[in-house]
Structures are given as structure tokens and as C-alpha cells.
Design a protein around this motif. Structure first.
Motif, mmCIF file in Angstrom:
data_model
loop_
_atom_site.group_PDB
_atom_site.id
_atom_site.type_symbol
_atom_site.label_atom_id
_atom_site.label_comp_id
_atom_site.label_asym_id
_atom_site.label_seq_id
_atom_site.Cartn_x
_atom_site.Cartn_y
_atom_site.Cartn_z
ATOM 1 N N THR A 3 4.917 -12.077 -0.123
ATOM 2 C CA THR A 3 5.941 -11.050 0.035
ATOM 3 C C THR A 3 6.177 -10.289 -1.256
ATOM 4 O O THR A 3 6.338 -9.059 -1.250
ATOM 5 C CB THR A 3 7.259 -11.692 0.518
ATOM 6 O OG1 THR A 3 6.990 -12.433 1.710
ATOM 7 C CG2 THR A 3 8.301 -10.651 0.808
ATOM 8 N N GLN A 4 6.195 -11.007 -2.367
ATOM 9 C CA GLN A 4 6.436 -10.355 -3.665
ATOM 10 C C GLN A 4 5.367 -9.307 -3.955
ATOM 11 O O GLN A 4 5.667 -8.191 -4.366
ATOM 12 C CB GLN A 4 6.476 -11.406 -4.785
ATOM 13 C CG GLN A 4 6.774 -10.834 -6.148
ATOM 14 C CD GLN A 4 8.172 -10.219 -6.236
ATOM 15 O OE1 GLN A 4 9.090 -10.638 -5.550
ATOM 16 N NE2 GLN A 4 8.321 -9.201 -7.078
ATOM 17 N N THR A 5 4.109 -9.652 -3.708
ATOM 18 C CA THR A 5 3.000 -8.725 -3.945
ATOM 19 C C THR A 5 3.117 -7.506 -3.030
ATOM 20 O O THR A 5 2.898 -6.369 -3.454
ATOM 21 C CB THR A 5 1.649 -9.433 -3.713
ATOM 22 O OG1 THR A 5 1.592 -10.606 -4.508
ATOM 23 C CG2 THR A 5 0.490 -8.535 -4.048
ATOM 24 N N PHE A 10 4.507 -1.850 -2.249
ATOM 25 C CA PHE A 10 5.336 -0.873 -1.544
ATOM 26 C C PHE A 10 6.120 -0.020 -2.542
ATOM 27 O O PHE A 10 6.179 1.203 -2.426
ATOM 28 C CB PHE A 10 6.293 -1.604 -0.581
ATOM 29 C CG PHE A 10 7.212 -0.692 0.170
ATOM 30 C CD1 PHE A 10 6.765 0.010 1.274
ATOM 31 C CD2 PHE A 10 8.539 -0.537 -0.223
ATOM 32 C CE1 PHE A 10 7.617 0.849 1.981
ATOM 33 C CE2 PHE A 10 9.388 0.298 0.465
ATOM 34 C CZ PHE A 10 8.929 0.997 1.573
ATOM 35 N N SER A 11 6.714 -0.666 -3.535
ATOM 36 C CA SER A 11 7.519 0.045 -4.536
ATOM 37 C C SER A 11 6.690 1.018 -5.369
ATOM 38 O O SER A 11 7.211 2.028 -5.854
ATOM 39 C CB SER A 11 8.208 -0.956 -5.465
ATOM 40 O OG SER A 11 9.087 -1.763 -4.730
ATOM 41 N N ASP A 16 6.621 9.458 0.427
ATOM 42 C CA ASP A 16 5.974 9.752 1.711
ATOM 43 C C ASP A 16 5.176 8.560 2.218
ATOM 44 O O ASP A 16 5.192 8.232 3.406
ATOM 45 C CB ASP A 16 5.059 10.973 1.592
ATOM 46 C CG ASP A 16 5.824 12.280 1.433
ATOM 47 O OD1 ASP A 16 7.038 12.304 1.730
ATOM 48 O OD2 ASP A 16 5.195 13.281 1.022
ATOM 49 N N ALA A 17 4.471 7.907 1.328
ATOM 50 C CA ALA A 17 3.677 6.738 1.708
ATOM 51 C C ALA A 17 4.590 5.575 2.090
ATOM 52 O O ALA A 17 4.287 4.822 3.023
ATOM 53 C CB ALA A 17 2.752 6.337 0.568
ATOM 54 N N GLN A 18 5.713 5.426 1.391
ATOM 55 C CA GLN A 18 6.671 4.374 1.747
ATOM 56 C C GLN A 18 7.197 4.604 3.163
ATOM 57 O O GLN A 18 7.361 3.651 3.931
ATOM 58 C CB GLN A 18 7.825 4.337 0.746
ATOM 59 C CG GLN A 18 7.448 3.769 -0.593
ATOM 60 C CD GLN A 18 8.623 3.726 -1.560
ATOM 61 O OE1 GLN A 18 9.727 4.150 -1.242
ATOM 62 N NE2 GLN A 18 8.371 3.203 -2.753
ATOM 63 N N ALA A 22 6.952 2.127 6.363
ATOM 64 C CA ALA A 22 8.127 1.754 7.155
ATOM 65 C C ALA A 22 7.900 2.069 8.630
ATOM 66 O O ALA A 22 8.252 1.266 9.517
ATOM 67 C CB ALA A 22 9.364 2.463 6.632
ATOM 68 N N ASP A 23 7.311 3.225 8.922
ATOM 69 C CA ASP A 23 7.021 3.586 10.310
ATOM 70 C C ASP A 23 6.020 2.616 10.931
ATOM 71 O O ASP A 23 6.147 2.222 12.088
ATOM 72 C CB ASP A 23 6.472 5.016 10.392
ATOM 73 C CG ASP A 23 7.517 6.070 10.055
ATOM 74 O OD1 ASP A 23 8.728 5.751 10.066
ATOM 75 O OD2 ASP A 23 7.113 7.225 9.780
ATOM 76 N N PHE A 24 5.021 2.221 10.149
ATOM 77 C CA PHE A 24 4.020 1.285 10.649
ATOM 78 C C PHE A 24 4.645 -0.081 10.932
ATOM 79 O O PHE A 24 4.324 -0.731 11.932
ATOM 80 C CB PHE A 24 2.863 1.157 9.658
ATOM 81 C CG PHE A 24 1.736 0.316 10.171
ATOM 82 C CD1 PHE A 24 0.997 0.716 11.271
ATOM 83 C CD2 PHE A 24 1.404 -0.876 9.548
ATOM 84 C CE1 PHE A 24 -0.044 -0.065 11.752
ATOM 85 C CE2 PHE A 24 0.370 -1.655 10.010
ATOM 86 C CZ PHE A 24 -0.365 -1.253 11.120
ATOM 87 N N ILE A 25 5.560 -0.498 10.065
ATOM 88 C CA ILE A 25 6.267 -1.773 10.295
ATOM 89 C C ILE A 25 7.052 -1.703 11.598
ATOM 90 O O ILE A 25 7.038 -2.643 12.399
ATOM 91 C CB ILE A 25 7.167 -2.129 9.092
ATOM 92 C CG1 ILE A 25 6.306 -2.506 7.887
ATOM 93 C CG2 ILE A 25 8.133 -3.255 9.448
ATOM 94 C CD1 ILE A 25 7.076 -2.646 6.592
ATOM 95 N N ASP A 26 7.743 -0.576 11.841
ATOM 96 C CA ASP A 26 8.480 -0.411 13.100
ATOM 97 C C ASP A 26 7.540 -0.478 14.298
ATOM 98 O O ASP A 26 7.848 -1.101 15.315
ATOM 99 C CB ASP A 26 9.239 0.916 13.111
ATOM 100 C CG ASP A 26 10.424 0.915 12.162
ATOM 101 O OD1 ASP A 26 10.891 -0.186 11.782
ATOM 102 O OD2 ASP A 26 10.882 2.013 11.800
#
Length: 78
Positions: A3-5, A10-11, A16-18, A22-26
């Protein structure tokens, strides 16, 4: 990959990529969500208590419902 990696990766992305991540996670949440249990079927006993059950019981013209429908169609459609 832990998760940390993932959070560090992500950070480091531009906004735009973030948003795409987020959309892909949804999307994945919806795709892999557990199936909701089907609604329970209405028990026959409960259905038998409904007011509409048997409401035409006494009608002589509806003793044979198929015949009643055929006659109604004949009258309406010729």
C-alpha cells in the motif's frame, strides 16, 4: 507491491492522472463488489391474504378465464 508503494506512486502523479486512477478504482469496486442477496420471495401465505386475491371469485362470466379473454378479444377485435 504494498500500500505504501502504491500511495507514493499515486502521489507522484499529476492531478489528471490521479483522477484517472481514482476513476479506475471506482470502476474496479463496481466490477468486483459482492453480489447483493436476492430479495426474499413473497410467501404464498402472505400473498393469499392480499385483498385482490379471489376478488372475481363470484363472477359467473370469469369461471373460465381463458374463455373470457377469447370472448373479450372477439368482441373488441371482431
Amino acid at each position: 507491491m504494498n500500500t505504501q508503494t502504491v500511495m507514493e506512486g499515486f502521489s507522484s502523479l499529476p492531478p489528471d492522472a490521479q483522477q484517472q486512477v481514482a476513476d479506475f478504482i471506482d470502476f474496479l469496486k463496481v466490477r468486483y463488489q459482492k453480489a447483493k442477496p436476492a430479495k426474499k420471495k413473497v410467501a404464498r401465505e402472505a400473498l393469499a391474504q392480499e385483498a385482490f386475491i379471489g376478488m372475481w371469485r363470484e363472477r359467473k362470466d370469469m369461471q373460465d378465464s381463458s374463455q373470457w379473454v377469447r370472448e373479450l378479444r372477439r368482441k373488441e377485435w371482431g
